[in-house]
Design a protein around this motif. Structure first.
Motif, PDB file in Angstrom:
ATOM      1  N   LEU A   1     -36.482  93.243-104.791  1.00 55.93           N
ATOM      2  CA  LEU A   1     -35.131  93.546-104.306  1.00 55.93           C
ATOM      3  C   LEU A   1     -34.241  92.300-104.283  1.00 55.93           C
ATOM      4  O   LEU A   1     -33.088  92.365-103.888  1.00 55.93           O
ATOM      5  CB  LEU A   1     -35.200  94.146-102.891  1.00 55.93           C
ATOM      6  N   LYS A   2     -34.828  91.182-104.675  1.00 53.68           N
ATOM      7  CA  LYS A   2     -34.121  89.895-104.656  1.00 53.68           C
ATOM      8  C   LYS A   2     -33.573  89.585-103.258  1.00 53.68           C
ATOM      9  O   LYS A   2     -32.426  89.172-103.087  1.00 53.68           O
ATOM     10  CB  LYS A   2     -33.013  89.856-105.701  1.00 53.68           C
ATOM     11  N   ILE A   3     -34.412  89.839-102.265  1.00 52.36           N
ATOM     12  CA  ILE A   3     -34.055  89.491-100.884  1.00 52.36           C
ATOM     13  C   ILE A   3     -34.819  88.229-100.512  1.00 52.36           C
ATOM     14  O   ILE A   3     -36.031  88.140-100.729  1.00 52.36           O
ATOM     15  CB  ILE A   3     -34.420  90.636 -99.906  1.00 52.36           C
ATOM     16  N   GLN A   4     -34.099  87.271 -99.977  1.00 50.91           N
ATOM     17  CA  GLN A   4     -34.727  86.001 -99.618  1.00 50.91           C
ATOM     18  C   GLN A   4     -35.387  86.110 -98.243  1.00 50.91           C
ATOM     19  O   GLN A   4     -34.830  86.697 -97.320  1.00 50.91           O
ATOM     20  CB  GLN A   4     -33.657  84.906 -99.607  1.00 50.91           C
ATOM     21  N   MET A   5     -36.586  85.522 -98.142  1.00 50.67           N
ATOM     22  CA  MET A   5     -37.338  85.586 -96.889  1.00 50.67           C
ATOM     23  C   MET A   5     -37.312  84.181 -96.297  1.00 50.67           C
ATOM     24  O   MET A   5     -37.714  83.224 -96.954  1.00 50.67           O
ATOM     25  CB  MET A   5     -38.742  86.030 -97.292  1.00 50.67           C
ATOM     26  N   VAL A   6     -36.814  84.060 -95.065  1.00 48.37           N
ATOM     27  CA  VAL A   6     -36.764  82.745 -94.429  1.00 48.37           C
ATOM     28  C   VAL A   6     -37.687  82.747 -93.217  1.00 48.37           C
ATOM     29  O   VAL A   6     -37.480  83.510 -92.273  1.00 48.37           O
ATOM     30  CB  VAL A   6     -35.322  82.391 -93.994  1.00 48.37           C
ATOM     31  N   VAL A   7     -38.737  81.923 -93.285  1.00 53.69           N
ATOM     32  CA  VAL A   7     -39.685  81.842 -92.171  1.00 53.69           C
ATOM     33  C   VAL A   7     -39.175  80.779 -91.198  1.00 53.69           C
ATOM     34  O   VAL A   7     -39.001  79.626 -91.561  1.00 53.69           O
ATOM     35  CB  VAL A   7     -41.096  81.465 -92.692  1.00 53.69           C
ATOM     36  N   TYR A   8     -38.920  81.210 -89.980  1.00 55.88           N
ATOM     37  CA  TYR A   8     -38.372  80.286 -88.975  1.00 55.88           C
ATOM     38  C   TYR A   8     -39.155  80.476 -87.681  1.00 55.88           C
ATOM     39  O   TYR A   8     -38.911  81.376 -86.903  1.00 55.88           O
ATOM     40  CB  TYR A   8     -36.877  80.608 -88.783  1.00 55.88           C
ATOM     41  N   LYS A   9     -40.173  79.609 -87.504  1.00 55.84           N
ATOM     42  CA  LYS A   9     -41.082  79.775 -86.363  1.00 55.84           C
ATOM     43  C   LYS A   9     -40.540  79.077 -85.127  1.00 55.84           C
ATOM     44  O   LYS A   9     -41.038  78.026 -84.728  1.00 55.84           O
ATOM     45  CB  LYS A   9     -42.468  79.229 -86.721  1.00 55.84           C
ATOM     46  N   GLU A  10     -39.515  79.647 -84.542  1.00 58.14           N
ATOM     47  CA  GLU A  10     -38.883  79.058 -83.359  1.00 58.14           C
ATOM     48  C   GLU A  10     -38.675  80.142 -82.312  1.00 58.14           C
ATOM     49  O   GLU A  10     -37.577  80.661 -82.138  1.00 58.14           O
ATOM     50  CB  GLU A  10     -37.533  78.421 -83.742  1.00 58.14           C
ATOM     51  N   PRO A  11     -39.742  80.491 -81.580  1.00 59.72           N
ATOM     52  CA  PRO A  11     -39.649  81.621 -80.640  1.00 59.72           C
ATOM     53  C   PRO A  11     -38.640  81.395 -79.510  1.00 59.72           C
ATOM     54  O   PRO A  11     -38.205  82.343 -78.874  1.00 59.72           O
ATOM     55  CB  PRO A  11     -41.073  81.743 -80.077  1.00 59.72           C
ATOM     56  N   GLU A  12     -38.284  80.128 -79.265  1.00 55.06           N
ATOM     57  CA  GLU A  12     -37.361  79.844 -78.156  1.00 55.06           C
ATOM     58  C   GLU A  12     -35.895  79.915 -78.587  1.00 55.06           C
ATOM     59  O   GLU A  12     -34.995  79.890 -77.753  1.00 55.06           O
ATOM     60  CB  GLU A  12     -37.648  78.455 -77.564  1.00 55.06           C
ATOM     61  N   LYS A  13     -35.645  79.990 -79.883  1.00 53.84           N
ATOM     62  CA  LYS A  13     -34.248  80.010 -80.363  1.00 53.84           C
ATOM     63  C   LYS A  13     -33.632  81.383 -80.146  1.00 53.84           C
ATOM     64  O   LYS A  13     -34.279  82.408 -80.339  1.00 53.84           O
ATOM     65  CB  LYS A  13     -34.208  79.671 -81.859  1.00 53.84           C
ATOM     66  N   THR A  14     -32.343  81.398 -79.796  1.00 47.67           N
ATOM     67  CA  THR A  14     -31.648  82.677 -79.664  1.00 47.67           C
ATOM     68  C   THR A  14     -31.104  83.095 -81.028  1.00 47.67           C
ATOM     69  O   THR A  14     -30.957  82.266 -81.936  1.00 47.67           O
ATOM     70  CB  THR A  14     -30.464  82.585 -78.687  1.00 47.67           C
ATOM     71  N   VAL A  15     -30.802  84.377 -81.121  1.00 45.86           N
ATOM     72  CA  VAL A  15     -30.227  84.901 -82.362  1.00 45.86           C
ATOM     73  C   VAL A  15     -28.888  84.199 -82.623  1.00 45.86           C
ATOM     74  O   VAL A  15     -28.559  83.852 -83.758  1.00 45.86           O
ATOM     75  CB  VAL A  15     -30.036  86.439 -82.253  1.00 45.86           C
ATOM     76  N   LYS A  16     -28.155  83.960 -81.541  1.00 41.40           N
ATOM     77  CA  LYS A  16     -26.841  83.313 -81.687  1.00 41.40           C
ATOM     78  C   LYS A  16     -26.978  81.931 -82.324  1.00 41.40           C
ATOM     79  O   LYS A  16     -26.214  81.556 -83.216  1.00 41.40           O
ATOM     80  CB  LYS A  16     -26.185  83.191 -80.308  1.00 41.40           C
ATOM     81  N   SER A  17     -27.994  81.182 -81.903  1.00 36.70           N
ATOM     82  CA  SER A  17     -28.160  79.839 -82.469  1.00 36.70           C
ATOM     83  C   SER A  17     -28.546  79.906 -83.948  1.00 36.70           C
ATOM     84  O   SER A  17     -28.200  79.011 -84.720  1.00 36.70           O
ATOM     85  CB  SER A  17     -29.190  79.037 -81.666  1.00 36.70           C
ATOM     86  N   VAL A  18     -29.250  80.982 -84.326  1.00 39.84           N
ATOM     87  CA  VAL A  18     -29.587  81.160 -85.744  1.00 39.84           C
ATOM     88  C   VAL A  18     -28.312  81.458 -86.540  1.00 39.84           C
ATOM     89  O   VAL A  18     -28.095  80.917 -87.629  1.00 39.84           O
ATOM     90  CB  VAL A  18     -30.632  82.295 -85.933  1.00 39.84           C
ATOM     91  N   ILE A  19     -27.444  82.285 -85.958  1.00 36.74           N
ATOM     92  CA  ILE A  19     -26.165  82.595 -86.619  1.00 36.74           C
ATOM     93  C   ILE A  19     -25.322  81.321 -86.758  1.00 36.74           C
ATOM     94  O   ILE A  19     -24.727  81.079 -87.816  1.00 36.74           O
ATOM     95  CB  ILE A  19     -25.408  83.689 -85.826  1.00 36.74           C
ATOM     96  N   ASP A  20     -25.317  80.505 -85.703  1.00 40.78           N
ATOM     97  CA  ASP A  20     -24.566  79.248 -85.764  1.00 40.78           C
ATOM     98  C   ASP A  20     -25.056  78.371 -86.911  1.00 40.78           C
ATOM     99  O   ASP A  20     -24.266  77.729 -87.602  1.00 40.78           O
ATOM    100  CB  ASP A  20     -24.696  78.481 -84.435  1.00 40.78           C
ATOM    101  N   MET A  21     -26.387  78.367 -87.103  1.00 39.97           N
ATOM    102  CA  MET A  21     -26.930  77.568 -88.207  1.00 39.97           C
ATOM    103  C   MET A  21     -26.449  78.081 -89.554  1.00 39.97           C
ATOM    104  O   MET A  21     -26.182  77.306 -90.469  1.00 39.97           O
ATOM    105  CB  MET A  21     -28.461  77.620 -88.176  1.00 39.97           C
ATOM    106  N   LEU A  22     -26.345  79.413 -89.660  1.00 45.35           N
ATOM    107  CA  LEU A  22     -25.889  80.007 -90.931  1.00 45.35           C
ATOM    108  C   LEU A  22     -24.449  79.617 -91.225  1.00 45.35           C
ATOM    109  O   LEU A  22     -24.037  79.531 -92.381  1.00 45.35           O
ATOM    110  CB  LEU A  22     -25.986  81.543 -90.861  1.00 45.35           C
ATOM    111  N   ASN A  23     -23.676  79.393 -90.172  1.00 48.39           N
ATOM    112  CA  ASN A  23     -22.263  79.096 -90.344  1.00 48.39           C
ATOM    113  C   ASN A  23     -21.974  77.614 -90.551  1.00 48.39           C
ATOM    114  O   ASN A  23     -20.834  77.244 -90.789  1.00 48.39           O
ATOM    115  CB  ASN A  23     -21.473  79.608 -89.129  1.00 48.39           C
ATOM    116  N   LYS A  24     -23.019  76.802 -90.420  1.00 51.11           N
ATOM    117  CA  LYS A  24     -22.776  75.360 -90.553  1.00 51.11           C
ATOM    118  C   LYS A  24     -22.488  74.976 -91.991  1.00 51.11           C
ATOM    119  O   LYS A  24     -23.070  75.535 -92.905  1.00 51.11           O
ATOM    120  CB  LYS A  24     -23.996  74.585 -90.036  1.00 51.11           C
TER     121      LYS A  24
END
Lengths: 105, 288
Positions: free
Chosen positions: A82-105
């Protein structure tokens, strides 16, 4: 581009869920519009095949990237096809918001 | 009569009990068959010199999807209870995930456009042996990389037939493979150990067997270690305790070297004969 982020709860302050196929919620974030959709994962308690069923679900939302702590063995080839990229991010303490912030950097 | 030897928890001594019961009954010249239903890891054969008589493959039918005929209606994927048909119509992707398929045929039935045919996939083998004493031993063996032994177990029990006493050495756990094994049994002999883990799994086994209306009794293995939880539970629930086996290095040694304690100890031979006689006298040798 739409990105699926696995979430333990129904808000952006929830933590990143460490499991893909059996996560509690999917947060679908649109990097172009900034739009957010939060979907409960109907495959959370599936007896078998939670991974493929979850791929099917996020793919139907036109997602091109998935961010989660872990992905099962059955889904790699499906994501490739499906050409979908899989990103493994082993950070159980991170919030979804902080992940979104990283995407916007 | 079919006696299933089961446990819930692994490593409590199912195979130890099943092989020795079989040995005692065959040693007395009774009509008896042993079926190794632990298809993920069959090992009953380790204890008996045996000659192979026949081998059959167990298959099931998995769908093959013809994309040219597919109308992308999604019915096959919706009907599948096991998430085995991966379907993303927007990307024109439809794929069968074979090791999730249970071979139920629902997708073929659901398809309105003749886009699904089926092909056989080998799940495992059922092999018949004859022990050096001339007694039948049937082994269910799941193929490596296959997920569910249920069909292989079913075929092995069928292969064993109905003659005399059939001992079913069950897989551990209380899920489908266990249920497939005990479903065919007239009596279930549960082997447990006196530990919290043993008790927890015994409880699950008993509750499962009650919903199936199966009669059961219990052997406590290594009964002199652990705690009294299992005994208290059996008393409260009025479940028959058929016998206890204390821990003994002689038993552990003989088992680990692939020998049968009923060839070496008269006490243990008497113990297993007593268990067999009790079950047979109370439940007969007929099959339901």
């Amino acid at each position: 581009m739409k990105v699926a982020i696995t979430s333990t709860g129904q808000s952006l302050d929830s933590n990143l869920d460490q499991r893909f196929g059996r996560c509690a919620f999917f947060v679908i974030y649109d990097t172009e519009t900034g739009g957010v959709e939060i979907l409960p994962n109907p495959n959370k308690d599936a007896e078998e095949g939670a991974g493929p069923a979850s791929v099917q679900m996020v793919a139907s939302k036109d997602v091109k990237k998935i961010i989660s702590g872990e992905f099962g063995v059955k889904i790699k080839s499906l994501l490739d096809s499906l050409k979908i990229q899989m990103v493994v991010y082993k950070e159980p303490e991170k919030t979804v918001k902080s992940v979104i912030d990283m995407l916007n950097k | 009569m079919k006696i299933a030897v089961a446990s819930g928890k692994g490593g409590t001594g199912k195979t130890f009990v099943a092989t020795n019961l079989f040995n005692v009954l065959s040693g007395r010249g009774e009509r008896v068959t042993l079926v190794d239903c632990d298809a993920d890891a069959p090992d009953d054969l380790l204890f008996f010199p045996a000659e192979k008589i026949s081998e059959t493959e167990v298959t099931h039918q998995v769908p093959v999807i013809n994309k040219d005929a597919c109308t992308w209606c999604g019915r096959c994927s919706n009907w599948c209870n096991y998430n085995a048909i991966f379907y993303v119509p927007t990307a024109k992707v439809i794929e069968v995930i074979e090791n999730l398929c249970h071979g139920c045929g629902a997708c073929s039935f659901a398809c309105n456009s003749d886009a699904i045919t089926e092909k056989p996939v080998v799940l495992g083998t059922v092999t018949s042996f004859r022990t050096d004493r001339g007694y039948p031993l049937v082994e269910a063996r799941l193929r490596v990389n296959e997920m569910s032994p249920v069909r292989v177990i079913k075929a092995a029990i069928k292969e064993a037939g109905e003659d005399g006493v059939v001992i079913l050495d069950s897989p551990p756990g209380t899920s489908c493979p266990f249920i497939q094994t005990v479903d065919r049994a007239d009596y279930v002999l549960l082997v447990t150990e006196p530990t919290p883990f043993g008790l927890s799994d015994l409880r699950q086994s008993v509750e499962t067997l009650r919903t199936m209306n199966k009669q059961c009794g219990v052997i406590i293995n290594r009964a002199d270690i652990g705690d009294s939880g299992v005994k208290n539970y059996l008393r409260e629930e009025q479940i028959p305790l058929l016998g206890v086996i204390n821990y003994g290095t002689d038993i552990a040694r003989s088992y680990s070297e692939g020998r049968l304690i009923t060839e070496e100890s008269e006490i243990m031979t008497g113990f297993f004969a007593g268990i067999a006689d009790k079950i047979i006298s109370e439940h007969g040798t007929g099959s339901n």
